[in-house]
Design a protein around this motif. Structure first.
Motif, PDB file in Angstrom:
ATOM      1  N   UNK A 180      -9.101  33.247  55.898  1.00  0.00           N
ATOM      2  CA  UNK A 180     -10.133  33.516  54.900  1.00  0.00           C
ATOM      3  C   UNK A 180      -9.560  34.341  53.742  1.00  0.00           C
ATOM      4  N   UNK A 181      -8.744  35.308  54.072  1.00  0.00           N
ATOM      5  CA  UNK A 181      -8.112  36.118  53.022  1.00  0.00           C
ATOM      6  C   UNK A 181      -7.213  35.290  52.143  1.00  0.00           C
ATOM      7  N   UNK A 182      -6.455  34.399  52.772  1.00  0.00           N
ATOM      8  CA  UNK A 182      -5.574  33.523  51.997  1.00  0.00           C
ATOM      9  C   UNK A 182      -6.388  32.573  51.132  1.00  0.00           C
ATOM     10  N   UNK A 183      -7.483  32.042  51.654  1.00  0.00           N
ATOM     11  CA  UNK A 183      -8.348  31.142  50.884  1.00  0.00           C
ATOM     12  C   UNK A 183      -8.956  31.851  49.677  1.00  0.00           C
ATOM     13  N   UNK A 184      -9.452  33.055  49.893  1.00  0.00           N
ATOM     14  CA  UNK A 184     -10.056  33.818  48.795  1.00  0.00           C
ATOM     15  C   UNK A 184      -9.005  34.158  47.740  1.00  0.00           C
ATOM     16  N   UNK A 185      -7.810  34.524  48.187  1.00  0.00           N
ATOM     17  CA  UNK A 185      -6.722  34.856  47.253  1.00  0.00           C
ATOM     18  C   UNK A 185      -6.360  33.656  46.397  1.00  0.00           C
ATOM     19  N   UNK A 186      -6.169  32.518  47.021  1.00  0.00           N
ATOM     20  CA  UNK A 186      -5.804  31.309  46.270  1.00  0.00           C
ATOM     21  C   UNK A 186      -6.933  30.873  45.343  1.00  0.00           C
ATOM     22  N   UNK A 187      -8.180  30.970  45.816  1.00  0.00           N
ATOM     23  CA  UNK A 187      -9.323  30.613  44.984  1.00  0.00           C
ATOM     24  C   UNK A 187      -9.388  31.531  43.757  1.00  0.00           C
TER      25      UNK A 187
END
Length: 78
Positions: A8-15
């Motif tokens: 989730x952290x990686x998804x939010x960062x990339x988004x």
């Protein structure tokens, strides 16, 4: 649990990075378009060359003025 939080952290960062990159790309494109519009509608004026003057007469007069100012300054300091 740990893997889902990391994902989730990686998804939010990339988004978030994608949104910032998209905004900056739109900003660069918009600035380029505005620059073209301005230069097309308001071209720069041609630089005007100064008219030639009698440089020798002006130089002699300027030197005399500077010399008088220096002499006046030195006489006040004494």
């Amino acid at each position: 649990m740990q893997d889902t939080l990391l994902q989730q952290g990686l998804d939010i960062t990339l988004f978030g990075m994608g949104i910032v990159f998209s905004f900056l790309l739109l900003l660069v494109i918009g600035t380029g378009i505005m620059s073209r519009i301005i230069t097309r509608n308001f071209p720069e004026a041609e630089p005007v060359a100064p008219a030639p003057s009698s440089a020798t007469g002006d130089d002699a007069r300027l030197r005399a003025i500077i010399k008088a100012a220096i002499d006046q300054h030195r006489s006040r300091r004494r």
